[in-house]
Design an enzyme around this catalytic site. Structure first.
Site, PDB file in Angstrom:
ATOM      1  N   GLN A  64      16.739 -60.122 -95.699  1.00 26.92           N
ATOM      2  CA  GLN A  64      15.738 -59.065 -95.864  1.00 26.92           C
ATOM      3  C   GLN A  64      14.313 -59.582 -95.805  1.00 26.92           C
ATOM      4  O   GLN A  64      13.431 -58.936 -95.239  1.00 26.92           O
ATOM      5  CB  GLN A  64      15.970 -58.329 -97.183  1.00 26.92           C
ATOM      6  CG  GLN A  64      17.165 -57.380 -97.139  1.00 26.92           C
ATOM      7  CD  GLN A  64      17.344 -56.624 -98.437  1.00 26.92           C
ATOM      8  OE1 GLN A  64      16.778 -56.983 -99.467  1.00 26.92           O
ATOM      9  NE2 GLN A  64      18.163 -55.583 -98.412  1.00 26.92           N
ATOM     10  N   SER A  66      11.878 -54.493 -90.105  1.00 22.82           N
ATOM     11  CA  SER A  66      11.607 -53.711 -91.311  1.00 22.82           C
ATOM     12  C   SER A  66      10.145 -53.811 -91.721  1.00 22.82           C
ATOM     13  O   SER A  66       9.499 -52.801 -92.017  1.00 22.82           O
ATOM     14  CB  SER A  66      12.505 -54.197 -92.464  1.00 22.82           C
ATOM     15  OG  SER A  66      13.851 -53.872 -92.224  1.00 22.82           O
ATOM     16  N   TYR A  85      22.059 -50.869 -87.875  1.00 26.59           N
ATOM     17  CA  TYR A  85      21.206 -50.187 -86.904  1.00 26.59           C
ATOM     18  C   TYR A  85      21.900 -48.900 -86.458  1.00 26.59           C
ATOM     19  O   TYR A  85      23.125 -48.802 -86.439  1.00 26.59           O
ATOM     20  CB  TYR A  85      20.975 -51.062 -85.666  1.00 26.59           C
ATOM     21  CG  TYR A  85      20.256 -52.354 -85.954  1.00 26.59           C
ATOM     22  CD1 TYR A  85      18.867 -52.423 -85.923  1.00 26.59           C
ATOM     23  CD2 TYR A  85      20.961 -53.515 -86.263  1.00 26.59           C
ATOM     24  CE1 TYR A  85      18.191 -53.606 -86.190  1.00 26.59           C
ATOM     25  CE2 TYR A  85      20.299 -54.707 -86.533  1.00 26.59           C
ATOM     26  CZ  TYR A  85      18.931 -54.742 -86.494  1.00 26.59           C
ATOM     27  OH  TYR A  85      18.278 -55.918 -86.759  1.00 26.59           O
ATOM     28  N   ASP A 140      13.203 -60.089 -92.104  1.00 30.67           N
ATOM     29  CA  ASP A 140      13.428 -58.967 -91.182  1.00 30.67           C
ATOM     30  C   ASP A 140      12.107 -58.380 -90.683  1.00 30.67           C
ATOM     31  O   ASP A 140      11.499 -57.536 -91.343  1.00 30.67           O
ATOM     32  CB  ASP A 140      14.256 -57.902 -91.904  1.00 30.67           C
ATOM     33  CG  ASP A 140      14.740 -56.800 -90.979  1.00 30.67           C
ATOM     34  OD1 ASP A 140      14.204 -56.689 -89.851  1.00 30.67           O
ATOM     35  OD2 ASP A 140      15.647 -56.051 -91.371  1.00 30.67           O
ATOM     36  N   ARG A 144      21.150 -57.417 -90.367  1.00 29.89           N
ATOM     37  CA  ARG A 144      20.776 -56.555 -91.490  1.00 29.89           C
ATOM     38  C   ARG A 144      21.684 -56.857 -92.679  1.00 29.89           C
ATOM     39  O   ARG A 144      22.620 -56.105 -92.991  1.00 29.89           O
ATOM     40  CB  ARG A 144      20.880 -55.086 -91.065  1.00 29.89           C
ATOM     41  CG  ARG A 144      19.757 -54.653 -90.111  1.00 29.89           C
ATOM     42  CD  ARG A 144      18.467 -54.461 -90.886  1.00 29.89           C
ATOM     43  NE  ARG A 144      17.309 -54.257 -90.056  1.00 29.89           N
ATOM     44  CZ  ARG A 144      16.887 -53.070 -89.611  1.00 29.89           C
ATOM     45  NH1 ARG A 144      17.571 -51.985 -89.877  1.00 29.89           N
ATOM     46  NH2 ARG A 144      15.775 -52.985 -88.909  1.00 29.89           N
TER      47      ARG A 144
END
Length: 366
Positions: free
Chosen positions: A126, A132, A226, A129, A121
């Site tokens: 990003q 997400s 997390y 991911d 993360r």
């Protein structure tokens, strides 16, 4: 480099790991793409679309024989591994912390494997991911499912016959799924409250219009982006702080999961019995044991007029969007790992190091 797209074999999953749009981008960059027959049909991507963009449609066995890189969404299963060779590179969600036997089996093939759910993360990762991108959809769909199961509407409504008060929604877990659930419930007109072990999420929840239920936190924050497992003392205090809202809620959505471990029990059977008649709980953590004590995956449990629905709803039910997002994650990941269609094994890089679970038959992560 040759990339193979395998059809998902997990029951009920309609997604495909690489969409036609991303196939076009891969082909343009010089990759060869092999697609298993009908791999994208259930997410509205026909074989003819892939072919028109330069991909080769073949059988499942043909994909294994032709491609070096094999891409899936769900973990490679026992049947898959019968066809895996030592020169293969596998990319999927492997859930390596909770699937040690699978990782051992992959290592025994001599292959190399990356796990998309192990993505760190960090800001650089990003756009890769998958947790997400997929959980965003889960949060949205959980609210829609809840609205369907409820016997009330969400918004305040003033009619000639009288005023309908807005529904009350309570959300456990203010991660990606929780934030999307807050936003969706608010757009539909509900009064929304939320709680999370991570106090840093308070501002995010409130920015979307939810009231944040705070619980005194003695250092039990997030771990690597997390949520981490809460102590018994924290869980007890959280129950006490949330009970009033829980017992008044029309819809409750739980999203709390800890990587590699059973989901924490946030709502007990006794608490369910004290909830409003007609209330609905959507437990998105059901696949990991559930946040509600009585949850059962893919089942609806009824206790004193309360419906407890154990599900992952997520991605499978909105497979077109889910496939598009997952494919973009995969494309960005492949771009990160390769140069001129060849792998760069930069183990000093955090993204590569964290996601590379097996290298040439050797397990790297526990």
């Amino acid at each position: 480099m040759k990339i193979g797209i395998l059809k998902e074999s997990t029951k009920g999953d309609k997604r495909v790991s690489i969409s036609p749009f991303i196939t076009k981008k891969l082909v343009k960059k010089g990759f060869e793409v092999f697609v298993e027959e009908s791999a994208g049909v259930k997410s509205l991507s026909e074989d003819s679309e892939y072919e028109a963009l330069g991909a080769t449609i073949t059988s499942r066995e043909g994909v294994f024989k032709s491609a070096q890189v094999l891409v899936k969404i769900n973990p490679f299963d026992e049947e898959d591994l019968k066809h895996v060779k030592k020169d293969h590179v596998l990319i999927s969600q492997l859930y390596h912390k909770s699937n040690p036997e699978l990782i051992k089996a992959i290592a025994e093939t001599g292959a190399t494997a990356f796990s998309m759910d192990a993505m760190p993360r960090i800001s650089r990762a990003q756009d890769m991911d998958v947790l997400s991108s997929q959980n965003n959809l889960a949060g949205y769909k959980a609210v829609i499912l809840g609205a369907y199961e409820m016997t009330k509407i969400f918004p305040l409504m003033m009619t000639a016959a009288g005023t309908i008060t807005p529904s009350k929604v309570l959300i456990y877990g203010v991660g990606v799924a929780g934030l999307q659930a807050i936003a969706t419930a608010k757009r539909l007109g509900a009064v929304v409250e939320a709680t999370d072990i991570r106090t840093e999420t308070k501002e995010q929840a409130e920015s979307l219009g939810a009231k944040f239920i705070s619980v005194e936190n003695a250092g039990e924050e997030s771990e690597g982006g997390y949520a981490k497992e809460a102590s018994e003392d924290y869980q007890k205090r959280q129950k006490e702080a949330v009970n009033k809202s829980l017992f008044q809620a029309d819809l409750v959505i739980t999203t709390a999961m800890v990587p590699g471990k059973k989901a924490p029990t946030l709502i007990t059977k006794d608490q369910v019995k004290q909830m409003k008649n007609g209330a609905v709980i959507i437990d998105l953590a059901a696949a990991q044991g559930g946040n509600c004590e009585v949850s059962k995956l893919n089942e609806t449990v009824k206790i004193k007029g309360v419906k407890v629905i154990g599900t992952t709803v997520a991605p499978e039910s909105v497979s077109t969007n889910a496939s598009d997002l997952y494919a973009k994650n995969i494309y960005n990941f492949i771009k990160h790992l390769t140069k001129d269609q060849n792998f760069e094994w930069d183990l000093e890089d955090e993204i590569t190091d964290e996601t590379l679970i097996v290298k040439d038959g050797v397990q790297r992560k526990n």
